[in-house]
Design a protein around this motif. Structure first.
Motif, PDB file in Angstrom:
ATOM      1  N   ASN A   1       0.819  -1.220   0.000  1.00  0.00           N
ATOM      2  CA  ASN A   1       0.000   0.000   0.000  1.00  0.00           C
ATOM      3  C   ASN A   1       0.848   1.264   0.000  1.00  0.00           C
ATOM      4  N   ALA A   2       2.010   1.194  -0.636  1.00  0.00           N
ATOM      5  CA  ALA A   2       2.925   2.334  -0.623  1.00  0.00           C
ATOM      6  C   ALA A   2       2.521   3.397  -1.644  1.00  0.00           C
ATOM      7  N   VAL A   3       2.787   4.644  -1.283  1.00  0.00           N
ATOM      8  CA  VAL A   3       2.612   5.769  -2.200  1.00  0.00           C
ATOM      9  C   VAL A   3       3.986   6.103  -2.775  1.00  0.00           C
ATOM     10  N   GLU A   4       4.074   6.131  -4.095  1.00  0.00           N
ATOM     11  CA  GLU A   4       5.342   6.430  -4.761  1.00  0.00           C
ATOM     12  C   GLU A   4       5.416   7.919  -5.081  1.00  0.00           C
ATOM     13  N   ILE A   5       6.515   8.537  -4.684  1.00  0.00           N
ATOM     14  CA  ILE A   5       6.732   9.957  -4.963  1.00  0.00           C
ATOM     15  C   ILE A   5       8.038  10.088  -5.735  1.00  0.00           C
ATOM     16  N   THR A   6       7.974  10.768  -6.875  1.00  0.00           N
ATOM     17  CA  THR A   6       9.139  10.919  -7.745  1.00  0.00           C
ATOM     18  C   THR A   6       9.577  12.377  -7.774  1.00  0.00           C
ATOM     19  N   ILE A   7      10.864  12.588  -7.506  1.00  0.00           N
ATOM     20  CA  ILE A   7      11.448  13.930  -7.553  1.00  0.00           C
ATOM     21  C   ILE A   7      11.870  14.208  -8.988  1.00  0.00           C
ATOM     22  N   GLU A   8      11.849  15.453  -9.402  1.00  0.00           N
ATOM     23  CA  GLU A   8      12.122  15.793 -10.806  1.00  0.00           C
ATOM     24  C   GLU A   8      13.499  15.328 -11.269  1.00  0.00           C
TER      25      GLU A   8
END
Length: 353
Positions: free
Chosen positions: A315-322
């Motif tokens: 149930n992880a939320v993936e966050i991508t940095i530019e």
């Protein structure tokens, strides 16, 4: 010769094990503040009444609040004269009021009164706790009924950043609302004990459990996070916060985090803060970050499967940095894994104890 009734060992043991809070006729285990009331009863801060009740829903007066604060600070409480014209030596709380006033924890009104029998409000209690205890004053939440020109404004921000209260679900704090014995017990317990601070977390919070120790595997070694009390340093309050230690050097790093209805923010105390995740969580939502040089982060996935040495999360939320780096957030755990722009692991959760 007078004979005394015999008491069985089992009955005696049961009597000794039952605290005044547990024996109170009006404090069932289902009460919202049962644990906090019991905690403070066992510390000798709260006591019951002669009729066997503890009155958790009774409004607290300013005098009663002074007594409770005084007991926590181990004041003698010996009845004495005070500088307030409406608090005489004959009053039960006079000693505690005098000592608390001398210590700078409480104050009276411009007309020289203390108003000992007036109800104490949530705003006033915030001020008193802020003055009495070592609580970090970091990023506070904004409430629709709290403005910067209010006397209690900074103290309320401290209560929020210190996980003492989160306010109400309608985004109000209700600073002028009188506080009950149960509510005051909750405030005070959260000042003293990390396990009660968890009660201020929002539903589906991404904050870590403050009673646990988190370890992370990194390329350099193992880093651990533990929520503990930090003493006053150079006149600055720190209170409870996350302390990071590593096995590759002796340095420690202090970390504070605060969650509002809009975001989870973290950073170093008395410094700038970073936004770690924004709410409500939606794929494609972007937010700016960075201390100094700004950059954009984007929520690029939800319900992602992430493997860590500790466990597999689904149930992880993936966050991508530019720049291409990624990190994964999980409810109740915060960040569980981070990757560099090449997809190689930078850190990952290895244990929770």
């Amino acid at each position: 010769m007078k004979k005394f009734p015999m008491i069985s060992a089992a009955a005696l043991a049961l009597t000794l094990l039952v605290s005044p809070a547990q024996a109170a006729t009006d404090l069932p285990a289902s009460h919202g503040f049962y644990d906090e009331m019991t905690y403070l009863v066992n510390k000798g801060v709260i006591s019951g009444y002669e009729d066997g009740t503890i009155k958790p829903d009774k409004i607290v007066t300013r005098a009663e609040a002074a007594i409770m604060i005084g007991k926590l600070k181990n004041f003698k409480g010996t009845q004495t004269s005070t500088n307030f014209k409406d608090v005489s030596k004959s009053q039960k709380a006079s000693g505690y009021i005098a000592e608390a006033a001398k210590a700078g924890y409480i104050s009276g009104y411009p007309d020289g009164t203390f108003k000992p029998y007036a109800p104490i409000t949530r705003g006033d209690m915030s001020i008193i706790l802020d003055l009495t205890f070592n609580i970090f004053n970091g990023v506070g939440a904004s409430f629709s009924d709290v403005s910067p020109n209010m006397k209690s404004y900074n103290a309320i921000a401290t209560m929020v950043s210190g996980n003492i209260t989160a306010g109400y679900s309608d985004n109000t704090f209700r600073p002028n609302q009188a506080i009950t014995r149960g509510q005051l017990a909750a405030f005070m317990s959260r000042v003293l004990e990390p396990k009660f601070k968890n009660d201020t977390h929002m539903a589906n919070s991404y904050l870590r459990d403050k009673t646990k120790i988190y370890s992370y595997s990194t390329k350099q070694g193992t880093a651990t996070l533990k929520f503990e009390e930090v003493p006053v340093i150079e006149g600055n309050d720190f209170g409870f916060m996350w302390v990071t230690r590593t096995d590759w050097n002796s340095a420690t790093t202090l970390l504070v985090e605060n969650e509002t209805k809009d975001a989870l923010i973290y950073g170093l105390p008395y410094s700038e803060a970073e936004t770690e995740i924004v709410y409500p969580i939606q794929v494609g939502k972007t937010f700016e970050n960075g201390l100094g040089e700004r950059y954009t982060s984007t929520i690029t996935g939800v319900n992602k499967t992430v493997n860590t040495p500790y466990k597999k999360f689904t149930n992880a939320v993936e966050i991508t940095i530019e720049s291409g780096e990624k990190y994964y957030m999980v409810e109740g755990y915060g960040s569980v894994k981070s990757l560099d722009a090449k997809g190689e692991t930078v850190s990952e959760l290895s244990s929770v104890k």
